[in-house]
Design a protein around this motif. Structure first.
Motif, PDB file in Angstrom:
ATOM      1  N   PRO A   7       0.829  -1.210   0.000  1.00  0.00           N
ATOM      2  CA  PRO A   7       0.000   0.000   0.000  1.00  0.00           C
ATOM      3  C   PRO A   7       0.866   1.263   0.000  1.00  0.00           C
ATOM      4  O   PRO A   7       1.982   1.272   0.518  1.00  0.00           O
ATOM      5  CB  PRO A   7      -0.784  -0.114   1.304  1.00  0.00           C
ATOM      6  CG  PRO A   7      -0.724  -1.551   1.691  1.00  0.00           C
ATOM      7  CD  PRO A   7       0.567  -2.066   1.143  1.00  0.00           C
ATOM      8  N   LEU A   8       0.343   2.312  -0.584  1.00  0.00           N
ATOM      9  CA  LEU A   8       1.057   3.583  -0.635  1.00  0.00           C
ATOM     10  C   LEU A   8       1.182   4.179   0.762  1.00  0.00           C
ATOM     11  O   LEU A   8       0.298   4.009   1.603  1.00  0.00           O
ATOM     12  CB  LEU A   8       0.306   4.570  -1.532  1.00  0.00           C
ATOM     13  CG  LEU A   8       0.191   4.199  -3.006  1.00  0.00           C
ATOM     14  CD1 LEU A   8      -0.660   5.219  -3.747  1.00  0.00           C
ATOM     15  CD2 LEU A   8       1.564   4.104  -3.647  1.00  0.00           C
ATOM     16  N   THR A   9       2.271   4.886   0.988  1.00  0.00           N
ATOM     17  CA  THR A   9       2.488   5.569   2.260  1.00  0.00           C
ATOM     18  C   THR A   9       3.131   6.920   1.987  1.00  0.00           C
ATOM     19  O   THR A   9       3.577   7.199   0.868  1.00  0.00           O
ATOM     20  CB  THR A   9       3.418   4.759   3.194  1.00  0.00           C
ATOM     21  OG1 THR A   9       4.661   4.541   2.525  1.00  0.00           O
ATOM     22  CG2 THR A   9       2.804   3.433   3.593  1.00  0.00           C
ATOM     23  N   LEU A  13       1.112   8.543  -0.892  1.00  0.00           N
ATOM     24  CA  LEU A  13      -0.274   8.336  -0.463  1.00  0.00           C
ATOM     25  C   LEU A  13      -1.036   9.651  -0.489  1.00  0.00           C
ATOM     26  O   LEU A  13      -2.155   9.723  -1.008  1.00  0.00           O
ATOM     27  CB  LEU A  13      -0.311   7.723   0.937  1.00  0.00           C
ATOM     28  CG  LEU A  13      -1.694   7.560   1.564  1.00  0.00           C
ATOM     29  CD1 LEU A  13      -2.565   6.614   0.735  1.00  0.00           C
ATOM     30  CD2 LEU A  13      -1.584   7.060   2.993  1.00  0.00           C
ATOM     31  N   LYS A  16      -1.825  10.651  -4.096  1.00  0.00           N
ATOM     32  CA  LYS A  16      -2.862   9.798  -4.702  1.00  0.00           C
ATOM     33  C   LYS A  16      -4.240  10.144  -4.138  1.00  0.00           C
ATOM     34  O   LYS A  16      -5.222  10.190  -4.887  1.00  0.00           O
ATOM     35  CB  LYS A  16      -2.534   8.320  -4.442  1.00  0.00           C
ATOM     36  CG  LYS A  16      -3.418   7.352  -5.166  1.00  0.00           C
ATOM     37  CD  LYS A  16      -3.094   7.301  -6.636  1.00  0.00           C
ATOM     38  CE  LYS A  16      -3.747   6.112  -7.290  1.00  0.00           C
ATOM     39  NZ  LYS A  16      -3.477   6.041  -8.706  1.00  0.00           N
ATOM     40  N   VAL A  17      -4.326  10.404  -2.841  1.00  0.00           N
ATOM     41  CA  VAL A  17      -5.601  10.774  -2.223  1.00  0.00           C
ATOM     42  C   VAL A  17      -6.100  12.087  -2.807  1.00  0.00           C
ATOM     43  O   VAL A  17      -7.299  12.252  -3.073  1.00  0.00           O
ATOM     44  CB  VAL A  17      -5.462  10.868  -0.681  1.00  0.00           C
ATOM     45  CG1 VAL A  17      -6.667  11.533  -0.053  1.00  0.00           C
ATOM     46  CG2 VAL A  17      -5.253   9.478  -0.088  1.00  0.00           C
ATOM     47  N   CYS A  32      -5.456   2.952  -3.390  1.00  0.00           N
ATOM     48  CA  CYS A  32      -4.153   3.210  -2.761  1.00  0.00           C
ATOM     49  C   CYS A  32      -3.508   1.926  -2.245  1.00  0.00           C
ATOM     50  O   CYS A  32      -2.433   1.955  -1.655  1.00  0.00           O
ATOM     51  CB  CYS A  32      -4.310   4.218  -1.620  1.00  0.00           C
ATOM     52  SG  CYS A  32      -4.712   5.871  -2.206  1.00  0.00           S
ATOM     53  N   TYR A  34      -5.003  -0.427  -0.095  1.00  0.00           N
ATOM     54  CA  TYR A  34      -5.446  -0.870   1.231  1.00  0.00           C
ATOM     55  C   TYR A  34      -6.651  -1.800   1.097  1.00  0.00           C
ATOM     56  O   TYR A  34      -7.770  -1.454   1.429  1.00  0.00           O
ATOM     57  CB  TYR A  34      -5.758   0.341   2.117  1.00  0.00           C
ATOM     58  CG  TYR A  34      -4.496   1.056   2.500  1.00  0.00           C
ATOM     59  CD1 TYR A  34      -3.808   0.699   3.643  1.00  0.00           C
ATOM     60  CD2 TYR A  34      -3.952   2.040   1.680  1.00  0.00           C
ATOM     61  CE1 TYR A  34      -2.617   1.320   3.989  1.00  0.00           C
ATOM     62  CE2 TYR A  34      -2.766   2.664   2.013  1.00  0.00           C
ATOM     63  CZ  TYR A  34      -2.108   2.298   3.166  1.00  0.00           C
ATOM     64  OH  TYR A  34      -0.930   2.902   3.502  1.00  0.00           O
ATOM     65  N   PHE A  50      -5.832   2.285   6.102  1.00  0.00           N
ATOM     66  CA  PHE A  50      -5.764   3.445   5.216  1.00  0.00           C
ATOM     67  C   PHE A  50      -5.743   4.735   6.020  1.00  0.00           C
ATOM     68  O   PHE A  50      -4.892   5.599   5.818  1.00  0.00           O
ATOM     69  CB  PHE A  50      -6.953   3.415   4.250  1.00  0.00           C
ATOM     70  CG  PHE A  50      -7.095   4.648   3.410  1.00  0.00           C
ATOM     71  CD1 PHE A  50      -6.162   4.952   2.424  1.00  0.00           C
ATOM     72  CD2 PHE A  50      -8.165   5.503   3.588  1.00  0.00           C
ATOM     73  CE1 PHE A  50      -6.295   6.087   1.639  1.00  0.00           C
ATOM     74  CE2 PHE A  50      -8.313   6.629   2.808  1.00  0.00           C
ATOM     75  CZ  PHE A  50      -7.379   6.931   1.832  1.00  0.00           C
ATOM     76  N   ALA A  53      -2.453   5.134   7.963  1.00  0.00           N
ATOM     77  CA  ALA A  53      -1.366   5.534   7.068  1.00  0.00           C
ATOM     78  C   ALA A  53      -1.521   6.990   6.646  1.00  0.00           C
ATOM     79  O   ALA A  53      -0.535   7.729   6.531  1.00  0.00           O
ATOM     80  CB  ALA A  53      -1.328   4.629   5.842  1.00  0.00           C
ATOM     81  N   LEU A  54      -2.754   7.418   6.442  1.00  0.00           N
ATOM     82  CA  LEU A  54      -3.023   8.800   6.055  1.00  0.00           C
ATOM     83  C   LEU A  54      -2.637   9.762   7.171  1.00  0.00           C
ATOM     84  O   LEU A  54      -1.978  10.781   6.933  1.00  0.00           O
ATOM     85  CB  LEU A  54      -4.502   8.945   5.695  1.00  0.00           C
ATOM     86  CG  LEU A  54      -4.929  10.151   4.883  1.00  0.00           C
ATOM     87  CD1 LEU A  54      -4.140  10.251   3.591  1.00  0.00           C
ATOM     88  CD2 LEU A  54      -6.417  10.061   4.575  1.00  0.00           C
ATOM     89  N   ALA A  57       1.121   9.859   7.411  1.00  0.00           N
ATOM     90  CA  ALA A  57       1.679  10.635   6.303  1.00  0.00           C
ATOM     91  C   ALA A  57       1.561  12.132   6.568  1.00  0.00           C
ATOM     92  O   ALA A  57       2.395  12.915   6.121  1.00  0.00           O
ATOM     93  CB  ALA A  57       0.973  10.273   5.002  1.00  0.00           C
TER      94      ALA A  57
END
Length: 128
Positions: A7-9, A13, A16-17, A32, A34, A50, A53-54, A57
């Motif tokens: 998953p993106l971090t 992240l 992408k969001v 992403c 998750y 998710f 991680a958000l 970040a």
């Protein structure tokens, strides 16, 4: 849909969001990375991971100590003697001490206390 290795971090992240701001949260989390696929082939979105991680970040850490055992309970450092006379030391303590199956201890009885002394792998005998 292609799933990335992990998953993106971090900044990736957040970017992408921002790009997927028009999608519902579940779809954004899935895009992403998750999510997981069940045995039945259904997709299960991991919103908790998710959101964690958000927040990370964005520089927000909610559980700085990491002391929980993953089930929402914290170690109390108290145990009770069971009806069969045994005392169970839970997984939270063994994980905190990085214990592995097969690790050995010597039990030392004191006045109103028990001391567990971890034996090294090369200790076959105990010095008095």
């Amino acid at each position: 849909m292609a799933k990335s290795e992990s998953p993106l971090t971090g900044k990736a992240l957040l970017q992408k969001v921002k790009e997927l701001g028009h999608l519902p949260k579940r779809e954004t989390a899935k895009e992403c990375g998750y999510y997981s696929t069940t045995k039945d082939g259904n997709i299960r979105v991991n919103l908790s991971g998710f959101y964690d991680a958000l927040l990370e970040a964005k520089g927000i850490v909610l559980d700085a100590e990491g002391s929980k055992d993953g089930r929402g309970r914290e170690a109390s450092y108290r145990v009770k003697v069971h009806k069969n006379g045994q005392i169970v030391i839970g997984a939270a303590y063994t994980q905190e001490m990085d214990l592995r199956p097969g690790d050995e201890f010597q039990v030392k009885l004191g006045y109103k206390h028990i001391h567990l002394a971890r034996l090294d792998d090369d200790d076959d005998t105990e010095a008095a």
